[in-house]
Design a protein around this motif. Structure first.
Motif, PDB file in Angstrom:
ATOM      1  N   GLU A   1       0.819  -1.205   0.000  1.00 45.70           N
ATOM      2  CA  GLU A   1       0.000   0.000   0.000  1.00 45.70           C
ATOM      3  C   GLU A   1       0.854   1.257   0.000  1.00 45.70           C
ATOM      4  O   GLU A   1       0.557   2.241  -0.694  1.00 45.70           O
ATOM      5  CB  GLU A   1      -0.930   0.009   1.225  1.00 45.70           C
ATOM      6  N   ARG A   2       1.947   1.240   0.776  1.00 44.82           N
ATOM      7  CA  ARG A   2       2.839   2.394   0.809  1.00 44.82           C
ATOM      8  C   ARG A   2       3.607   2.534  -0.512  1.00 44.82           C
ATOM      9  O   ARG A   2       3.919   3.650  -0.938  1.00 44.82           O
ATOM     10  CB  ARG A   2       3.818   2.268   1.979  1.00 44.82           C
TER      11      ARG A   2
ATOM     12  N   GLU B   1       1.301   4.291  -2.867  1.00 44.59           N
ATOM     13  CA  GLU B   1       1.223   5.705  -2.507  1.00 44.59           C
ATOM     14  C   GLU B   1       2.463   6.464  -2.955  1.00 44.59           C
ATOM     15  O   GLU B   1       2.394   7.586  -3.447  1.00 44.59           O
ATOM     16  CB  GLU B   1       1.026   5.828  -0.998  1.00 44.59           C
TER      17      GLU B   1
ATOM     18  N   GLU C   1       2.478   6.910  -6.860  1.00 47.56           N
ATOM     19  CA  GLU C   1       1.541   7.949  -7.277  1.00 47.56           C
ATOM     20  C   GLU C   1       2.079   9.339  -6.960  1.00 47.56           C
ATOM     21  O   GLU C   1       1.915  10.280  -7.752  1.00 47.56           O
ATOM     22  CB  GLU C   1       0.196   7.733  -6.591  1.00 47.56           C
ATOM     23  N   ALA C   2       2.726   9.497  -5.810  1.00 46.33           N
ATOM     24  CA  ALA C   2       3.323  10.788  -5.467  1.00 46.33           C
ATOM     25  C   ALA C   2       4.463  11.138  -6.413  1.00 46.33           C
ATOM     26  O   ALA C   2       4.632  12.303  -6.809  1.00 46.33           O
ATOM     27  CB  ALA C   2       3.805  10.776  -4.017  1.00 46.33           C
TER      28      ALA C   2
ATOM     29  N   TRP D   1      10.316  11.976   0.600  1.00 46.27           N
ATOM     30  CA  TRP D   1       9.006  11.397   0.917  1.00 46.27           C
ATOM     31  C   TRP D   1       9.122  10.378   2.041  1.00 46.27           C
ATOM     32  O   TRP D   1       8.279  10.327   2.938  1.00 46.27           O
ATOM     33  CB  TRP D   1       8.428  10.759  -0.336  1.00 46.27           C
TER      34      TRP D   1
ATOM     35  N   ARG E   1       2.549  14.135   4.996  1.00 48.08           N
ATOM     36  CA  ARG E   1       2.641  13.968   3.552  1.00 48.08           C
ATOM     37  C   ARG E   1       1.383  14.501   2.885  1.00 48.08           C
ATOM     38  O   ARG E   1       0.316  14.525   3.485  1.00 48.08           O
ATOM     39  CB  ARG E   1       2.832  12.492   3.191  1.00 48.08           C
TER      40      ARG E   1
ATOM     41  N   PRO F   1      -2.622  11.411  -0.906  1.00 43.71           N
ATOM     42  CA  PRO F   1      -2.289  10.558  -2.045  1.00 43.71           C
ATOM     43  C   PRO F   1      -3.245  10.767  -3.193  1.00 43.71           C
ATOM     44  O   PRO F   1      -4.416  11.060  -3.013  1.00 43.71           O
ATOM     45  CB  PRO F   1      -2.421   9.144  -1.473  1.00 43.71           C
TER      46      PRO F   1
ATOM     47  N   SER G   1      -5.557   9.719  -6.322  1.00 46.96           N
ATOM     48  CA  SER G   1      -6.418   8.570  -6.560  1.00 46.96           C
ATOM     49  C   SER G   1      -5.804   7.647  -7.578  1.00 46.96           C
ATOM     50  O   SER G   1      -4.944   8.018  -8.372  1.00 46.96           O
ATOM     51  CB  SER G   1      -7.779   9.049  -7.065  1.00 46.96           C
ATOM     52  N   SER G   2      -6.298   6.419  -7.582  1.00 46.70           N
ATOM     53  CA  SER G   2      -5.718   5.404  -8.456  1.00 46.70           C
ATOM     54  C   SER G   2      -5.965   5.705  -9.916  1.00 46.70           C
ATOM     55  O   SER G   2      -5.395   5.072 -10.791  1.00 46.70           O
ATOM     56  CB  SER G   2      -6.319   4.036  -8.109  1.00 46.70           C
TER      57      SER G   2
END
Length: 611
Positions: A165-166, A169, A172-173, A194, A202, A205, A207-208
């Motif tokens: 999950e990280r 994230e 995406e960042a 980051w 932070r 995030p 969105s997908s």
């Protein structure tokens, strides 16, 4: 002679595009260096048309137990293994497996896992094709976003230790904040920053669905940013105005509306639907910083909340302002302070809209730049928009007792016809102007306001007094005359020709349209006819004579005074005396009248003495 195996591997992308196989050959040579020369020579000779799509040859020394192709024959039944630098035989059954098994990446090398993360994100198992693509990425030398990201991840071991999950994230960042053409150090710097930032600090995030677009980012920035004046006060821009629902006002839009107000001084147009020619002229004023635009823009920009006013009051304040307002220190700010009393920015008063559009300026404009207060009664019957209990708008009555026209409630903007509709308003029957009409009107505007080298503003005023018409009456007539002359000739008139023809028509003014058009044709033909040598010499002689006379007048002022009357000489003497008197400092505007009065007084005294 020693046995060597040569292997040619196709470049990434070309293998699938051109369906290129891996070529291997078994060859004997004196040493490895000789094999490096002999094998590529034979390969380029046999496969010259596709040789450019292959990497450099891989030379492998033969060893016991190693798979080897036929001697001196090119084979496509083998593939090169990078990890061990050997070739292995590929069976036909294994080339196209019906159900390929997934490859567990937990035991793969750090470089392969970094490549898979850069290409496909966090995965527990991959297909052989995906594993092959990751392998190609590790040996790829061509710059690409995936390669730079892979290099940065390989140098930061903490990324591979993150939870899936990280990792999502983080990726995406990275895609939202790092440019696509950036090098791996930029990726590595952002990733390290980051990772060192606490999770609660932070940014949210993405969105997908992907990174935020530039348009959405600009809208979000404009919505959150508070524009400021030079003094630091809030300039506004977030209120609802007559520009429409959701419109965000900026200083760039303010500059364009101020320039539209300057254009409106010489022509009338619909401020809510200006033509392309009007907008282009306004942009030209902004780009060239044509005076008095800088003074108006700086004054408007320094007003707290100046971006919250309606478009109508903005254009009206510039269009209907006194002519000499910009040259008086502090007068412009005082004028705007008195004028800007508008409270309902979404629905400006019909008087302001009519004056800004030029529909009824004579009944709106007031002398000396007095401010127009909000809430005054309109000369045009316009209903107020108030909802009744049943949701229908009330029908208000005008001053003459007749019901006004109904306007549907719930709308934020209205057309100009709806706002100005009333029993006393005559329909606008003026024809629409084309782009060429606007260009000619701009050139005539420059001529009549003294912005050309032909005549200044005072000479233009004297010429118009001789004609006996105002500028608003002369411009349409000149426009029609020039268009008629231009229709008969080719090419069209440039600005200099428009200035020359317009001046000639004014000098030989006639109320007859046919006479004026004939004058325009004669003027343009004379302007475009080249001068003969004799005429050029005569003009040069006249210029020399004029310059000699001017020099003589400067050297001997009495020569210039011989042509003056006695009254004029007395007036000049009085002017000279008053200008040299320190007591007259500060009353410069009154000196000409005082000099004329003194000259008249002296003549009267002399007449009495003679009598």
């Amino acid at each position: 002679m020693k046995p060597f195996i040569g292997c040619f591997v196709p470049k990434k992308g070309q293998a699938e595009k051109l369906n290129l196989p891996t070529y291997t050959i078994f060859k004997e040579a004196a040493n490895k260096k000789a094999a490096t020369i002999i094998i590529p020579g034979e390969f380029f000779q046999k496969f010259a048309d596709i040789a450019e799509h292959y990497f450099d040859v891989k030379i492998i020394e033969d060893a016991p137990g190693m798979d080897r192709p036929p001697i001196n024959e090119w084979s496509t039944d083998y593939r090169w293994v990078k990890e061990t630098n050997i070739i292995e035989y590929v069976s036909q059954e294994s080339e196209e497996p019906k159900n390929p098994e997934l490859v567990d990446i937990s035991k793969a090398s750090k470089g392969i896992r970094a490549a898979l993360l850069a290409l496909y994100g966090p995965l527990e198992a991959v297909t052989p094709e995906q594993h092959s693509m990751a392998t190609d990425l590790t040996i790829d030398t061509e710059p690409s976003p995936a390669r730079e990201l892979h290099e940065a991840i390989s140098r930061e071991s903490r990324v591979l230790a993150l939870l899936p999950e990280r990792q999502i994230e983080l990726l995406e960042a990275v895609r939202a904040n790092v440019k696509e053409n950036a090098q791996w150090p930029a990726y590595a710097t952002f990733i390290a920053k980051w990772l060192d930032t606490p999770p609660e600090k932070r940014s949210a995030p993405v969105s997908s669905g992907g990174s935020v677009s530039l348009i959405d980012s600009a809208r979000q920035k404009a919505a959150n940013e508070k524009l400021r004046t030079p003094s630091g006060a809030i300039a506004g821009g977030q209120n609802q105005t007559d520009r429409g629902v959701g419109f965000v006002m900026t200083h760039d839009i303010l500059a364009l509306e101020i320039a539209l107000g300057l254009v409106g001084r010489s022509m009338d147009f619909d401020i809510y639907n200006p033509s392309s020619g009007v907008v282009n002229r306004a942009r030209e004023i902004i780009n060239t910083k044509e005076k008095p635009f800088p003074q108006w823009f700086e004054s408007w920009r320094s007003i707290p909340g100046g971006l919250d006013y309606s478009r109508a009051i903005t254009i009206y304040s510039v269009k209907c302002a006194p002519d000499d307002l910009e040259i008086r220190p502090g007068a412009l700010i005082g004028y705007l302070t008195q004028l800007l009393t508008e409270t309902n920015h979404e629905h400006p008063t019909p008087e302001i809209i009519a004056a800004a559009c030029g529909i009824k300026p004579e009944s709106i404009h007031k002398d000396n730049g007095n401010a127009i207060e909000e809430g005054t009664q309109s000369a045009v019957n316009v209903p107020s928009i108030e909802n009744t209990t049943d949701g229908e708008p009330e029908q208000n009555t005008a001053g003459d007792g007749q019901p006004a026209q109904e306007v549907n409630a719930g709308r934020s903007t209205f057309t100009l016809e709806e706002i100005l509709a009333g029993p006393d308003t005559p329909p606008d029957e003026r024809p629409d102007m084309f782009d060429r009409d606007i260009e000619i009107a701009h050139a005539l505007n420059d001529l009549l306001f003294g912005r050309t080298g032909i005549m200044n503003w005072h000479e233009s005023e004297q010429l118009l007094c001789t004609v006996g018409h105002r500028i608003s009456e002369v411009v349409p007539l000149l426009l029609k005359d020039i268009e008629s002359a231009e229709f008969c000739l080719s090419p069209g008139f440039n600005d200099d020709e428009i200035h020359d023809v317009g001046t000639t028509i004014l000098d030989r003014w006639s109320e007859s349209e046919a006479v004026r058009q004939q004058v325009a044709l004669d003027a343009i033909m004379e302007y475009r006819t080249p001068l003969t040598e004799a005429e050029q010499k005569a003009i040069s002689v006249n210029h020399k004579t004029e310059s000699v006379n001017q020099v003589a007048e400067i050297v001997n002022p009495q020569v210039a005074s011989l042509a003056l009357t006695y009254h004029q000489q007395l007036t000049l003497a009085a002017l000279q005396g008053l200008c040299t008197n320190p007591a007259c400092f500060g009353i410069l505007d009154d000196i000409p009248g005082m000099a004329d009065t003194l000259a008249d007084g002296i003549l009267n005294i002399q007449e009495k003495c003679d009598a």
